[in-house]
Design an enzyme around this catalytic site. Structure first.
Site, PDB file in Angstrom:
ATOM      1  N   SER A 172       0.848  -1.183   0.000  1.00 19.90           N
ATOM      2  CA  SER A 172       0.000   0.000   0.000  1.00 19.90           C
ATOM      3  C   SER A 172       0.883   1.231   0.000  1.00 19.90           C
ATOM      4  O   SER A 172       2.094   1.142   0.182  1.00 19.90           O
ATOM      5  CB  SER A 172      -0.883   0.001   1.242  1.00 19.90           C
ATOM      6  OG  SER A 172      -0.061   0.128   2.379  1.00 19.90           O
ATOM      7  N   LYS A 173       0.259   2.355  -0.192  1.00 18.90           N
ATOM      8  CA  LYS A 173       0.998   3.617  -0.228  1.00 18.90           C
ATOM      9  C   LYS A 173       1.813   3.776   1.065  1.00 18.90           C
ATOM     10  O   LYS A 173       2.927   4.274   1.057  1.00 18.90           O
ATOM     11  CB  LYS A 173      -0.017   4.766  -0.376  1.00 18.90           C
ATOM     12  CG  LYS A 173       0.595   6.110  -0.627  1.00 18.90           C
ATOM     13  CD  LYS A 173       1.011   6.286  -2.088  1.00 18.90           C
ATOM     14  CE  LYS A 173       2.106   7.317  -2.221  1.00 18.90           C
ATOM     15  NZ  LYS A 173       3.340   6.890  -2.794  1.00 18.90           N
ATOM     16  N   ARG A 174       1.211   3.321   2.145  1.00 20.30           N
ATOM     17  CA  ARG A 174       1.883   3.490   3.435  1.00 20.30           C
ATOM     18  C   ARG A 174       3.019   2.474   3.610  1.00 20.30           C
ATOM     19  O   ARG A 174       3.999   2.731   4.279  1.00 20.30           O
ATOM     20  CB  ARG A 174       0.851   3.323   4.552  1.00 20.30           C
ATOM     21  CG  ARG A 174       1.124   4.084   5.815  1.00 20.30           C
ATOM     22  CD  ARG A 174      -0.149   4.161   6.662  1.00 20.30           C
ATOM     23  NE  ARG A 174      -0.909   2.919   6.616  1.00 20.30           N
ATOM     24  CZ  ARG A 174      -0.673   1.867   7.385  1.00 20.30           C
ATOM     25  NH1 ARG A 174       0.297   1.899   8.260  1.00 20.30           N
ATOM     26  NH2 ARG A 174      -1.422   0.789   7.291  1.00 20.30           N
ATOM     27  N   GLU A 175       2.843   1.318   2.980  1.00 15.68           N
ATOM     28  CA  GLU A 175       3.829   0.260   3.188  1.00 15.68           C
ATOM     29  C   GLU A 175       4.484  -0.210   1.897  1.00 15.68           C
ATOM     30  O   GLU A 175       3.967  -1.075   1.212  1.00 15.68           O
ATOM     31  CB  GLU A 175       3.145  -0.943   3.842  1.00 15.68           C
ATOM     32  CG  GLU A 175       3.246  -0.931   5.342  1.00 15.68           C
ATOM     33  CD  GLU A 175       2.917  -2.304   5.886  1.00 15.68           C
ATOM     34  OE1 GLU A 175       3.837  -2.980   6.343  1.00 15.68           O
ATOM     35  OE2 GLU A 175       1.744  -2.693   5.796  1.00 15.68           O
ATOM     36  N   GLU A 202      10.416   8.070  -6.540  1.00 15.79           N
ATOM     37  CA  GLU A 202      10.645   8.469  -5.149  1.00 15.79           C
ATOM     38  C   GLU A 202      11.922   7.825  -4.591  1.00 15.79           C
ATOM     39  O   GLU A 202      12.647   8.437  -3.827  1.00 15.79           O
ATOM     40  CB  GLU A 202       9.461   8.081  -4.265  1.00 15.79           C
ATOM     41  CG  GLU A 202       8.297   9.045  -4.385  1.00 15.79           C
ATOM     42  CD  GLU A 202       7.077   8.540  -3.641  1.00 15.79           C
ATOM     43  OE1 GLU A 202       6.982   8.776  -2.431  1.00 15.79           O
ATOM     44  OE2 GLU A 202       6.234   7.880  -4.293  1.00 15.79           O
TER      45      GLU A 202
END
Ligand code: GLU
Length: 429
Positions: A198-201, A208
């Site tokens: 996910s974006k968080r993980e 980036e």
């Protein structure tokens, strides 16, 4: 001849998963001395963006992946319509409410997947499906099948999330009278906690990682390890070596788990392996792009800073944080230094300043000798002087070797910063 492709939709930036799919597909073509095609699946006009397309192409080039041909599906719309029309004429598809529907002639579909082995599909969720939408654009399964067929793709290597599309595409091949390619579905990459990325993980885009100071060789190497093993417990493997040894059957059938620590470790290995001059050039470009480097910094000074940190950083971006003191004076003492700074040693540090200023050749050996003698003279343990000195010079409790750091900063800066600490103590009492 082997022909593979990577078929990104420019509806988002290139992430690790996509980059890995592309890499495996590219490696297989290069290893087999075949051709590798990039096909931009940009028929969704609303979601496809030029900015994403540019980033995908740039990131692939940065990783060292090249392509023999590039196609844009948005430029091939008449081709899909032509084949849909052919299917309509043959009674395999039909028009309804402006759109063209394909009828699945379904019995059972078996795929002999090059990674997963035999997979049999006994039913499909739908009997029919739109292949050309009422606005004239094709849907994914149809455009993909027509293109893979026309482009002569021999091996479709893609993420396992597409496995459920494969029986549909095989039925479309049949209807078009074309022999289907081989398929290889690569298992997913799981996040550290075992779920979907996910974006968080972990679901960070390649650009980036680039912006954070990961080296392309390390990213490629990490992608290789995510699902493929070069054998013999090896971890460091170059793209050139991978081209020699890559095998689809060596791709792990189980999902692989992303590990930020492993990735960082690998990047730090690549930083260590780089010759100092080459690394300095990279760092210079990197820091200049960030507009971080002060004008007056010479290449010679930068090389010393790089040598000071080379063994300690995991990505180039760490230099802007851990190495800030090498370029700027305006740092403050980090909050966790207060337990050390509460012991006021301004008198002692003044003696140290006096003695250090006598050193003619400000090398780490000479500095260390003088430093230890001073501590002894002051009846202090060396560490009692080392800690505040480090804080004075860097603002932090930990960092590279103190005497090396002092040599890199030079006598003038060292004295200036030690004086600043004495001042700080005086102001507080
Ligand atoms: N455009 C599709 C995607 O980005 C391609 C899937 C495929 O490789 O067939 O997922």
């Amino acid at each position: 001849m082997v022909k593979t492709r990577f078929a990104p939709s420019p509806t988002g930036f290139l992430h690790l998963g996509g980059a890995r799919t592309c890499l495996f597909s590219w490696l297989y073509a290069r290893k087999s001395k075949g051709k590798f095609i990039l096909r931009i699946e940009d028929t969704d006009r609303l979601r496809s963006k030029k900015e994403y397309l540019e980033e995908i192409l740039e990131s692939l080039s940065w990783l060292g992946i090249d392509w023999d041909e590039i196609f844009y599906q948005s430029q091939r719309l008449s081709i899909y319509r032509e084949y849909a029309q052919k299917l309509v004429e043959e009674g395999k598809a039909y028009y309804r409410e402006g759109a063209v529907f394909f009828k699945y002639q379904f019995d059972e579909v078996e795929i002999d997947d090059l990674i997963r082995g035999k997979v049999t599909f006994r039913e499909l969720p739908k009997q029919e499906e739109v292949i050309i939408k009422s606005d004239g654009t094709p849907t994914y399964n149809f455009a993909c099948t027509v293109d893979d067929a026309l482009m002569g793709i021999t091996h479709v290597i893609r993420g396992e999330d597409h496995l459920s599309n494969t029986p549909k595409q095989i039925l479309m091949y049949k209807a078009l009278g074309v022999f289907p390619p081989r398929f290889a579905h690569i298992p997913m990459i799981l996040s550290q906690s075992g779920g979907k990325m996910s974006k968080r993980e972990g679901a960070t885009s390649i650009r980036e990682y680039r912006a954070g100071g990961y080296l392309p060789q390390a990213v490629v190497n990490y992608l290789l390890l995510l699902g493929w093993s070069p054998g013999g417990n090896r971890e460091i493997i170059s793209l050139e070596e991978a081209i020699q040894t890559f095998e689809l059957k060596g791709v792990n059938k189980n999902p692989s788990t992303f590990s930020q620590d492993k990735f960082d470790w690998l990047n730090s290995q690549y930083i260590k392996l780089k010759p100092i001059d080459e690394l300095t050039t990279l760092v210079k470009e990197f820091l200049e792009e960030k507009k971080f480097l002060p004008q007056k910094v010479t290449l010679d000074y930068l090389r010393k800073v790089v040598a000071l940190f080379k063994e300690r950083i995991s990505k180039l971006g760490d230099l802007m944080d851990w190495g800030y003191f090498c370029f700027y004076d305006d740092f403050s003492y980090s909050p966790d230094t207060q337990d050390i700074l509460k012991r006021k040693l301004s008198k002692e540090v003044e003696v140290l300043i006096e003695r250090l200023s006598q050193i003619e050749d400000f090398t780490k050996e000479n500095i260390e000798k003088e430093f230890r003698q001073t501590a002894h003279f002051l009846r202090l343990k060396a560490k009692d002087l080392v800690h505040p000195t480090r804080i004075a010079l860097t603002g932090r409790k930990i960092g590279p070797g103190l005497f090396e750091t002092m040599e890199v900063l030079g006598k003038e800066k060292v004295i200036e910063r030690l004086k600043r600490l004495c001042h700080w103590w005086e102001e507080r009492n």
